[in-house]
Design an enzyme around this catalytic site. Sequence first.
Site, mmCIF file in Angstrom:
data_model
loop_
_atom_site.group_PDB
_atom_site.id
_atom_site.type_symbol
_atom_site.label_atom_id
_atom_site.label_comp_id
_atom_site.label_asym_id
_atom_site.label_seq_id
_atom_site.Cartn_x
_atom_site.Cartn_y
_atom_site.Cartn_z
ATOM 1 N N GLU A 1 -6.491 4.672 8.049
ATOM 2 C CA GLU A 1 -6.360 6.118 7.771
ATOM 3 C C GLU A 1 -7.663 6.692 7.217
ATOM 4 O O GLU A 1 -7.990 7.854 7.478
ATOM 5 C CB GLU A 1 -5.169 6.347 6.822
ATOM 6 C CG GLU A 1 -3.851 6.192 7.573
ATOM 7 C CD GLU A 1 -2.734 5.527 6.786
ATOM 8 O OE1 GLU A 1 -2.772 5.522 5.544
ATOM 9 O OE2 GLU A 1 -1.802 4.993 7.440
ATOM 10 N N ASN B 1 0.873 -1.188 0.000
ATOM 11 C CA ASN B 1 0.000 0.000 0.000
ATOM 12 C C ASN B 1 0.904 1.230 0.000
ATOM 13 O O ASN B 1 1.509 1.553 1.018
ATOM 14 C CB ASN B 1 -0.899 -0.041 1.248
ATOM 15 C CG ASN B 1 -1.730 1.225 1.382
ATOM 16 O OD1 ASN B 1 -1.803 2.044 0.465
ATOM 17 N ND2 ASN B 1 -2.354 1.386 2.539
ATOM 18 N N HIS C 1 -9.533 1.326 5.264
ATOM 19 C CA HIS C 1 -8.195 1.414 5.857
ATOM 20 C C HIS C 1 -8.250 2.315 7.088
ATOM 21 O O HIS C 1 -9.020 3.277 7.126
ATOM 22 C CB HIS C 1 -7.202 1.968 4.824
ATOM 23 C CG HIS C 1 -5.786 1.911 5.310
ATOM 24 N ND1 HIS C 1 -5.260 2.884 6.138
ATOM 25 C CD2 HIS C 1 -4.813 0.998 5.134
ATOM 26 C CE1 HIS C 1 -4.011 2.543 6.433
ATOM 27 N NE2 HIS C 1 -3.713 1.416 5.838
ATOM 28 N N GLY D 1 2.690 2.317 10.995
ATOM 29 C CA GLY D 1 3.705 3.361 10.852
ATOM 30 C C GLY D 1 4.408 3.701 12.152
ATOM 31 O O GLY D 1 5.099 4.720 12.248
ATOM 32 N N GLU E 1 -5.110 -4.855 10.748
ATOM 33 C CA GLU E 1 -4.106 -3.803 10.906
ATOM 34 C C GLU E 1 -4.398 -3.009 12.184
ATOM 35 O O GLU E 1 -5.232 -2.098 12.168
ATOM 36 C CB GLU E 1 -4.152 -2.841 9.708
ATOM 37 C CG GLU E 1 -3.747 -3.471 8.408
ATOM 38 C CD GLU E 1 -3.176 -2.441 7.434
ATOM 39 O OE1 GLU E 1 -2.084 -2.687 6.917
ATOM 40 O OE2 GLU E 1 -3.820 -1.398 7.220
ATOM 41 N N LYS F 1 0.110 4.278 -0.271
ATOM 42 C CA LYS F 1 -0.517 5.479 0.321
ATOM 43 C C LYS F 1 -0.292 6.687 -0.607
ATOM 44 O O LYS F 1 -0.249 6.505 -1.829
ATOM 45 C CB LYS F 1 -0.004 5.698 1.746
ATOM 46 C CG LYS F 1 -0.152 4.416 2.590
ATOM 47 C CD LYS F 1 0.055 4.593 4.056
ATOM 48 C CE LYS F 1 -0.129 3.246 4.773
ATOM 49 N NZ LYS F 1 0.024 3.323 6.208
ATOM 50 N N SER G 1 3.516 -1.984 10.388
ATOM 51 C CA SER G 1 4.948 -2.037 10.683
ATOM 52 C C SER G 1 5.613 -3.337 10.236
ATOM 53 O O SER G 1 6.511 -3.849 10.916
ATOM 54 C CB SER G 1 5.203 -1.753 12.171
ATOM 55 O OG SER G 1 4.819 -0.419 12.480
HETATM 56 P P1 13P Z 1 3.122 0.513 7.743
HETATM 57 O O1 13P Z 1 3.623 -0.778 7.153
HETATM 58 O O2 13P Z 1 3.857 1.718 7.261
HETATM 59 O O3 13P Z 1 2.978 0.428 9.230
HETATM 60 O O4 13P Z 1 1.616 0.695 7.171
HETATM 61 C C1 13P Z 1 0.735 -0.340 7.285
HETATM 62 C C2 13P Z 1 -0.455 -0.019 6.486
HETATM 63 O O5 13P Z 1 -1.222 0.856 6.834
HETATM 64 C C3 13P Z 1 -0.681 -0.786 5.250
HETATM 65 O O6 13P Z 1 -1.960 -0.582 4.775
#
Ligand code: 13P
Length: 252
Positions: free
Chosen positions: A96, A9, A94, A172, A166, A11, A212
Amino acid sequence: MGKKLIIGNWKMNLTIHEASLYIHKLDKLIVSYSNVEIVVAPSFLALPALSMQVDHSKFKLAAQDFYWRDEGAFTGEVSAHQLRGLVKYALVGHSERRHIFGESGRVIRHKVQAALRNDLIPVLCVGETATERADGETIGALQDQIIEGLANVTSDEAAKVVIAYEPAWAIGAGKTPSPRQINQAINGIRNQVAHLFGDKTARDIRVLYGASVTKDNAASFLDISGVDGLLVGGDSLNAHAFSEIVNKAQEL
Ligand code: 13P
């Protein structure tokens, strides 16, 4: 056992040009494609170019989001109907989207249905917040998100859905749950799916871990019982790191 599903992903990262260079590099770094389904989720902008560029037997594309109506006066939005034929998968709900953009359970439910109606495989993202974990409400929070997201879906449709676990607090953050905590969360997810759609669907549905994940810890998550693949954020932006994750999944 099916192929491991590894999704990157991206982003809101990489320009169209950078995305194209990335795929070119990634293709050279991946040793074999036989045991792994590799998916990248670029920005909407890069999707048409990547769709022309990639060998679809090696790489699949995913959308990071979409709007649930098929067409109409919805300025700035892109629909699952418009993505049909361009992507195989689409992320839905997601963390976010839920926490930064305030996406509700109702909207997420509509999106799951819109994806299925348009022959896209929804990757329904679920995860607890730090507060929910501290309050011992992790499993309840996950189960509520499954109930909300998969309402009005048939068991045949549910079996196609991918669920990504997640934990919001770990995304992150360089922090991850323990293997035991991940296994408990995934069992909680499958139990809820079994309750709604029966044991067969609960066994068949693919569940990913994300948050992560790095090239150094990816194998440890893939070893956890019930984990069918990974949803990778930060480490998927680097073709070297992402190829190492794919190559590890390939070896298992
Ligand atoms: P990270 O791997 O940067 O923690 O992000 C995970 C994520 O949100 C994947 O959709």
